[in-house]
Scaffold this motif. Structure first.
Motif, mmCIF file in Angstrom:
data_model
loop_
_atom_site.group_PDB
_atom_site.id
_atom_site.type_symbol
_atom_site.label_atom_id
_atom_site.label_comp_id
_atom_site.label_asym_id
_atom_site.label_seq_id
_atom_site.Cartn_x
_atom_site.Cartn_y
_atom_site.Cartn_z
ATOM 1 N N LEU A 1 0.839 -1.195 0.000
ATOM 2 C CA LEU A 1 0.000 0.000 0.000
ATOM 3 C C LEU A 1 0.877 1.250 0.000
ATOM 4 C CD1 LEU A 1 -2.676 -1.181 2.597
ATOM 5 C CD2 LEU A 1 -2.874 -1.168 0.089
ATOM 6 N N VAL A 2 0.700 2.097 -1.010
ATOM 7 C CA VAL A 2 1.476 3.336 -1.128
ATOM 8 C C VAL A 2 0.513 4.490 -1.364
ATOM 9 C CG1 VAL A 2 3.530 2.144 -1.958
ATOM 10 C CG2 VAL A 2 1.858 2.994 -3.606
ATOM 11 N N SER A 3 1.052 5.693 -1.529
ATOM 12 C CA SER A 3 0.199 6.881 -1.548
ATOM 13 C C SER A 3 -0.431 7.177 -2.901
ATOM 14 C CB SER A 3 0.994 8.106 -1.075
ATOM 15 O OG SER A 3 2.146 8.288 -1.864
ATOM 16 N N ASN A 4 0.103 6.640 -3.984
ATOM 17 C CA ASN A 4 -0.477 6.817 -5.316
ATOM 18 C C ASN A 4 0.336 5.990 -6.310
ATOM 19 O OD1 ASN A 4 1.856 8.524 -5.928
ATOM 20 N ND2 ASN A 4 0.765 10.147 -4.836
ATOM 21 N N VAL A 5 -0.101 5.958 -7.560
ATOM 22 C CA VAL A 5 0.591 5.136 -8.552
ATOM 23 C C VAL A 5 1.965 5.703 -8.884
ATOM 24 C CG1 VAL A 5 -0.355 6.267 -10.625
ATOM 25 C CG2 VAL A 5 0.208 3.825 -10.693
ATOM 26 N N THR A 6 2.131 7.015 -8.802
ATOM 27 C CA THR A 6 3.440 7.621 -9.065
ATOM 28 C C THR A 6 4.475 7.137 -8.062
ATOM 29 O OG1 THR A 6 2.378 9.593 -9.991
ATOM 30 C CG2 THR A 6 4.680 9.803 -9.316
ATOM 31 N N THR A 7 4.104 7.140 -6.801
ATOM 32 C CA THR A 7 5.003 6.616 -5.771
ATOM 33 C C THR A 7 5.309 5.152 -6.040
ATOM 34 O OG1 THR A 7 4.130 8.157 -4.124
ATOM 35 C CG2 THR A 7 5.287 6.218 -3.291
ATOM 36 N N GLY A 8 4.280 4.386 -6.362
ATOM 37 C CA GLY A 8 4.470 2.967 -6.619
ATOM 38 C C GLY A 8 5.409 2.697 -7.778
ATOM 39 N N LEU A 9 5.244 3.431 -8.876
ATOM 40 C CA LEU A 9 6.109 3.230 -10.040
ATOM 41 C C LEU A 9 7.546 3.617 -9.733
ATOM 42 C CD1 LEU A 9 3.642 4.469 -12.784
ATOM 43 C CD2 LEU A 9 4.614 2.169 -12.627
ATOM 44 N N ASN A 10 7.746 4.699 -8.988
ATOM 45 C CA ASN A 10 9.102 5.075 -8.581
ATOM 46 C C ASN A 10 9.742 3.985 -7.738
ATOM 47 O OD1 ASN A 10 10.287 8.099 -8.942
ATOM 48 N ND2 ASN A 10 8.059 8.102 -9.151
ATOM 49 N N LEU A 11 8.984 3.432 -6.796
ATOM 50 C CA LEU A 11 9.515 2.372 -5.942
ATOM 51 C C LEU A 11 9.845 1.123 -6.749
ATOM 52 C CD1 LEU A 11 7.113 2.716 -2.874
ATOM 53 C CD2 LEU A 11 9.528 3.346 -2.955
ATOM 54 N N ALA A 12 8.945 0.749 -7.655
ATOM 55 C CA ALA A 12 9.175 -0.457 -8.460
ATOM 56 C C ALA A 12 10.385 -0.286 -9.373
ATOM 57 C CB ALA A 12 7.931 -0.771 -9.278
ATOM 58 N N ILE A 13 10.470 0.850 -10.053
ATOM 59 C CA ILE A 13 11.574 1.078 -10.998
ATOM 60 C C ILE A 13 12.902 1.175 -10.271
ATOM 61 C CG2 ILE A 13 12.532 2.812 -12.581
ATOM 62 C CD1 ILE A 13 9.575 3.295 -13.491
ATOM 63 N N ARG A 14 12.932 1.917 -9.192
ATOM 64 C CA ARG A 14 14.197 2.089 -8.462
ATOM 65 C C ARG A 14 14.551 0.869 -7.630
ATOM 66 N NH1 ARG A 14 14.051 8.426 -6.422
ATOM 67 N NH2 ARG A 14 13.318 9.302 -8.393
#
Length: 378
Positions: free
Chosen positions: A69-82
């Motif tokens: 669970l994260v704050s939005n899809v932008t945060t999620g994509l940053n976490l997944a990519i990095r």
């Protein structure tokens, strides 16, 4: 007021969503999850687990702890990519991507990674058949949208799944426009090692500040941020298991309980009926507005598309048309470039942008007929 900007945020939510957020705060029953053995902490932990379970079931995932669970899809994509890629990797993406994909990849590119872009054809479709020719020995992942936030055109994910399995690649899917509009399940077939990123505040009808990542397969991401986790406190590193590796600090329990109710709303309607209604609205609007000789449409609308129709009127800029729609007729749309610069460069609308109409289950055919009349007037 008529609201046709649901691809940005669904303003109209089920009453149960706002009541869940209010009750979670007003009850005084929710403390800090995983930070105590008292009822307040346990209530919060149970509430988050319940939310994970409903999300897992909605998307067809067996293990709720694979849901971060994260704050939005932008945060999620940053976490997944990095968390999954490095500066030595080659990544394949597309010209249809939102800046939530592009900017994290550009940051990785600045550190030494390489990126290949799948082009768009003249109607805005990703030329996924060019995946094979984009492949390199250093290719690590494909990062791709489930559906364009400009056109609604859905990616043939089955084709991408097979390509990633065949070449042992990680797949990261931006599900911002697909979650809650397309009846998508992560069950019933073989999947590559993948991450599906979604946001809560669009077509899942949750509050802003909600979203998540769903992990499929055997992935071992590295921590991107670190902080309190409530467990393993003497470890200098962030706990490396899911979901804790990407859930640092205090979780947004109140809003996540609202997201839980948003997904329950979709479950009660049934996703097949939701998808049918959204398709009917968008298809009707597309077919009727295409009769207006002063309207330019850039994409065809298909059964598999998310409920989005983008256009321009006469020689007006998209911003001017959106302003007229709102200021004179109280119709909310989205003009401009939609944070998808490569898409607009490909379609020749970099300067002009497009006016995006995007629909939710709360929209009606009566609203569509009114807007069609307004576009004739404009």
């Amino acid at each position: 007021m008529i609201y046709f900007d649901n691809s940005a945020t669904t303003v109209k939510k089920p009453d149960s969503v706002s009541m869940a957020v209010y009750k979670a705060i007003a009850s005084g029953n929710y403390g800090n999850p995983s930070r105590g053995s008292h009822d307040f902490s346990l209530n919060a932990l149970e509430g988050l687990y319940k939310t994970r379970s409903v999300i897992a079931d909605f998307f067809g995932v067996e293990d709720p702890l694979k849901v971060v669970l994260v704050s939005n899809v932008t945060t999620g994509l940053n976490l997944a990519i990095r968390g999954l890629l490095s500066d030595r990797d080659h990544v394949i993406t597309s010209d249809a991507e939102h800046n939530s994909v592009l900017r994290p990849l550009y940051q990785l590119e600045n550190l030494g990674a390489e990126i290949s872009f799948l082009p768009l054809d003249k109607r805005g479709n990703i030329e996924i058949e060019k995946l094979e020719e984009s492949l390199r020995p250093s290719t690590k992942a494909v990062v791709i949208t489930q559906a364009s936030n400009v056109s609604g055109i859905a990616t043939d994910l089955d084709y991408v799944f097979d390509f990633c399995i065949k070449n042992n690649l990680i797949l990261i899917v931006d599900g911002a426009q697909g979650a809650g509009t397309l009846n998508f399940k992560l069950r019933g077939r073989k999947f590559p090692d993948m991450v599906y990123a979604f946001t809560g505040h669009k077509s899942l009808y949750g509050p802003q500040g909600t979203g998540g990542l769903i992990f499929v397969g055997d992935l071992s991401p590295k921590a991107v941020f670190s902080g309190g986790s409530g467990i393993d406190s003497f470890n200098r590193e962030q706990p490396n298991m899911l979901p804790d590796i990407f859930e640092y600090g205090t979780q947004n329990i109140h809003s996540n309980l609202g997201l839980l109710e948003g997904i329950k709303y979709l479950n009660d309607l049934g996703m097949e009926k939701v998808e049918d209604k959204l398709h009917s609205l968008a298809n009707y609007f597309y077919n009727e507005v295409s009769k207006n000789k002063n309207v330019t449409l850039y994409n065809e609308f298909h059964r598999s598309c998310a409920p989005i129709v983008s256009l321009n009127v006469k020689d007006y800029s998209s911003g001017k048309t959106s302003d007229i729609l709102w200021n004179k007729y109280k119709v909310a749309t989205r003009g401009g470039s939609h944070c998808a610069q490569r898409y607009h460069e490909s379609m020749g609308t970099k300067e002009r942008g497009m006016v995006r109409f995007s629909f939710s289950t709360f929209n009606t055919f009566k609203e569509l007929d009114y807007v069609l009349e307004v576009l004739e007037i404009i």
